[in-house]
Design a protein around this motif. Structure first.
Motif, PDB file in Angstrom:
ATOM      1  N   THR A 183       0.983  -1.098   0.068  1.00 33.41           N
ATOM      2  CA  THR A 183      -0.073  -0.182   0.074  1.00 33.41           C
ATOM      3  C   THR A 183       0.808   1.214   0.100  1.00 33.41           C
ATOM      4  O   THR A 183       1.673   1.183   0.918  1.00 33.41           O
ATOM      5  CB  THR A 183      -0.881  -0.069   1.050  1.00 33.41           C
ATOM      6  OG1 THR A 183      -1.909  -1.064   0.975  1.00 33.41           O
ATOM      7  CG2 THR A 183      -1.852   1.252   1.418  1.00 33.41           C
ATOM      8  N   SER A 184       0.714   2.163  -0.985  1.00 36.91           N
ATOM      9  CA  SER A 184       1.659   3.130  -1.297  1.00 36.91           C
ATOM     10  C   SER A 184       1.005   4.614  -1.308  1.00 36.91           C
ATOM     11  O   SER A 184      -0.205   4.649  -1.823  1.00 36.91           O
ATOM     12  CB  SER A 184       2.131   2.753  -2.569  1.00 36.91           C
ATOM     13  OG  SER A 184       2.730   1.541  -2.780  1.00 36.91           O
ATOM     14  N   LEU A 185       1.876   5.662  -1.140  1.00 36.93           N
ATOM     15  CA  LEU A 185       1.275   7.131  -1.015  1.00 36.93           C
ATOM     16  C   LEU A 185       2.409   7.750  -1.167  1.00 36.93           C
ATOM     17  O   LEU A 185       3.702   7.427  -1.077  1.00 36.93           O
ATOM     18  CB  LEU A 185       0.505   7.438   0.096  1.00 36.93           C
ATOM     19  CG  LEU A 185       1.408   7.695   1.521  1.00 36.93           C
ATOM     20  CD1 LEU A 185       0.480   8.593   2.161  1.00 36.93           C
ATOM     21  CD2 LEU A 185       1.604   6.234   1.887  1.00 36.93           C
ATOM     22  N   ALA A 202      -0.706  14.229   2.536  1.00 33.27           N
ATOM     23  CA  ALA A 202      -0.784  13.086   1.438  1.00 33.27           C
ATOM     24  C   ALA A 202      -1.080  13.871   0.071  1.00 33.27           C
ATOM     25  O   ALA A 202      -2.217  14.683   0.172  1.00 33.27           O
ATOM     26  CB  ALA A 202      -1.715  11.945   1.688  1.00 33.27           C
ATOM     27  N   ALA A 231      -3.694   6.975  -0.256  1.00 29.44           N
ATOM     28  CA  ALA A 231      -2.991   5.966  -0.559  1.00 29.44           C
ATOM     29  C   ALA A 231      -3.687   4.679  -1.564  1.00 29.44           C
ATOM     30  O   ALA A 231      -4.779   4.290  -1.554  1.00 29.44           O
ATOM     31  CB  ALA A 231      -2.449   4.991   0.850  1.00 29.44           C
ATOM     32  N   TRP A 267       5.667   6.103   5.832  1.00 28.75           N
ATOM     33  CA  TRP A 267       4.579   7.097   6.245  1.00 28.75           C
ATOM     34  C   TRP A 267       4.428   7.046   7.850  1.00 28.75           C
ATOM     35  O   TRP A 267       4.524   8.331   8.515  1.00 28.75           O
ATOM     36  CB  TRP A 267       3.600   6.885   5.488  1.00 28.75           C
ATOM     37  CG  TRP A 267       2.456   7.909   5.998  1.00 28.75           C
ATOM     38  CD1 TRP A 267       2.266   9.226   5.610  1.00 28.75           C
ATOM     39  CD2 TRP A 267       1.274   7.928   6.940  1.00 28.75           C
ATOM     40  NE1 TRP A 267       1.250   9.841   6.181  1.00 28.75           N
ATOM     41  CE2 TRP A 267       0.495   9.107   6.912  1.00 28.75           C
ATOM     42  CE3 TRP A 267       0.811   6.671   7.724  1.00 28.75           C
ATOM     43  CZ2 TRP A 267      -0.536   9.076   7.764  1.00 28.75           C
ATOM     44  CZ3 TRP A 267      -0.511   6.816   8.449  1.00 28.75           C
ATOM     45  CH2 TRP A 267      -1.039   8.010   8.384  1.00 28.75           C
TER      46      TRP A 267
END
Length: 492
Positions: A84-86, A95, A99, A167
């Motif tokens: 899971t990415s952001l 952000a 995400a 994060w």
């Protein structure tokens, strides 16, 4: 002296905070859920501010339940849903987009384009992964291409990229630290397992600037200290980070090559310790980092069954055969076998070792004598048979048989399922006293970095067995069951 360790286990549907004492006893554990967002078919997103609220609620709840003040916390360990990415603004911490969750499939066409261009062998050799939307690299590229101005800002170093571990560490330390660990880095399609660094050629193929990426640190060291968190005082060391499934492997004390664990949740995740050299798979497994302590990296083979506990939920919610998930054990145990019924729970395609995303679930062998108990029994068999296939493939990759399987996760409480797993594998299935092994792994890593535990021997000695399920199956029955399974899988 502070001698408690706080583990923050940030998962797909909620966050668990767990307080562990120096004797590796779980003092308290609290879970707080948060919503998933589905803006379009195949799109799955998280609002990280909602994640942060769940972290605060879980931590506050766990400290209150334990009856301790935050000043008693010697260190914090973080474990997380992987992939899971952001991106977030380095200056403000905000952000730039929700995400993209590991389940998100929006980058399938990008993966296909890379495959068609002939790049998959290069990615697989260097990263140990296949080109699939599951992993972080194409998610990062999508965000850069679809958020206005993001690419230019990332190239200028204004944006930080990370998986949830990165994060969270940044947020816990007041934005002062941008770091990840090798277990999470190895799930991005951007990290070279052999050189243990970000790979510039792969970054170029994906279109992700190195300037946005975090430093890759070990899994057990002080990355920074809490600052401006609100629900925790300043100055607590953040000292352990690991991806959730690798955290379970560590929490299960699988420190010797050849040791393996299976976590039975919505899906089932199997990791097998392969030692200090990456082992390529020719049987459909993934090669990944287990953990890095100091300068030594331990690697693992990984196989995933997308549907495990979710098959039981399917019987409950879709077919109405049971009222609660817990009912399945007694119902399945009310018959001696499945009476020839086979259930392949490919409700979201088939993962390892088949990798058939378009496969669909199938129930075969129905007769006029089939009852809901036979279908329940076939469902537990279907879960166990998937694990059997994966571990057989892993043994073939290693050229050595498995000695035992350590089990954890919610469905490991099902004694019938665990016995069936042992029967199929022909080796013991061993359940630990502490089944929240994902969070435990991150706590142990943080405690090792801050002197709560001196090293692996302390951790190994603290692991304790709840129950050992010895194999006791009938060879002829097992052979027939596997034959029916193989035929059903071919039709799925």
């Amino acid at each position: 002296m502070a001698d408690l360790v706080l583990a923050i286990d940030q998962g797909t549907t909620g966050t668990t905070a767990m307080v562990v004492d120096a004797s590796v006893r779980v003092v308290a554990s609290v879970n707080v859920e948060f919503p998933n967002h589905y803006p379009a078919p195949g799109h799955v997103e998280h609002d990280v501010e909602q994640i942060w609220e769940s972290v605060g609620g879980a931590v506050g709840g766990a400290l209150a339940k334990a009856g301790v003040k935050a000043s008693a916390i010697a260190a914090i360990g973080v474990t997380n849903q992987r992939e899971t990415s952001l991106f977030w603004d380095r200056a403000t911490g905000e952000a730039i987009h929700r995400a993209l969750v590991w389940q998100d499939r929006r980058t399938a066409s990008a993966c296909e384009a890379l495959k068609e261009a002939g790049h998959e062998p290069r990615f697989k050799e260097r990263t140990g992964l296949v080109l699939d939307p599951y992993f972080s690299g194409t998610k990062a590229a999508w965000l850069l291409d679809h958020v206005e101005g993001a690419r230019a800002r990332a190239e200028a170093g204004e944006l930080a990229f990370g998986t949830i571990d990165s994060w969270l560490c940044s947020r816990l330390t007041g934005g002062s630290v941008h770091v990840t660990d090798p277990s999470n880095a190895s799930r991005t399609l951007m990290y070279d397992l052999h050189r243990r660094t970000w790979d510039d050629e792969l970054l170029s193929l994906l279109g992700v600037p190195r300037a946005a990426l975090p430093r890759v640190a070990s899994n057990s060291e002080v990355y920074g200290h809490t600052e401006g968190v609100g629900f925790l005082p300043d100055g607590i060391p953040v000292a352990g980070m690991i991806g959730d499934q690798q955290g379970a492997l560590f929490g299960q004390a699988c420190f010797t090559p050849g040791m393996a664990k299976c976590t039975y949740g919505t899906g089932a995740f199997i990791l097998l310790n392969t030692g200090t050299t990456p082992t390529p798979s020719s049987h459909g497994m993934l090669t990944t980092v287990g953990w890095q302590l100091g300068d030594e990296t331990v690697y693992a083979l990984e196989g995933s069954a997308f549907i495990a506990g979710a098959a039981v939920q399917f019987l409950r919610d879709n077919l109405g055969l049971i009222s609660t998930a817990a009912e399945i054990e007694a119902l399945a145990a009310s018959v001696d076998d499945s009476n020839g019924v086979t259930f392949v729970p490919a409700l979201a395609g088939l993962g390892a070792p088949h990798w058939r995303p378009h496969a669909r679930g199938i129930i075969t062998g129905l007769t006029g004598g089939t009852t809901r108990a036979h279908i329940a029994r076939a469902t537990l068999d279907g879960i166990a048979l998937q694990i059997d296939e994966i571990l057989t493939a892993m043994a073939n990759d290693l050229g050595a048989p498995l000695a035992e399987l350590r089990v954890d996760g919610g469905a490991s409480a099902n004694d019938l399922l665990m016995q069936r797993q042992a029967d199929l594998l022909g080796v013991p299935a061993v359940r630990p006293v502490v089944r929240e092994t994902t969070a435990l792994g991150s706590a142990l890593l943080a405690g090792m970095a801050t002197g709560v535990w001196s090293g692996l021997d302390d951790v190994r000695d603290a692991w304790s067995e709840d129950r050992r399920f010895e194999p006791a199956g009938d060879d002829d029955e097992l052979t027939a069951t596997r034959a029916r399974w193989k035929a059903a899988v071919e039709r799925a």
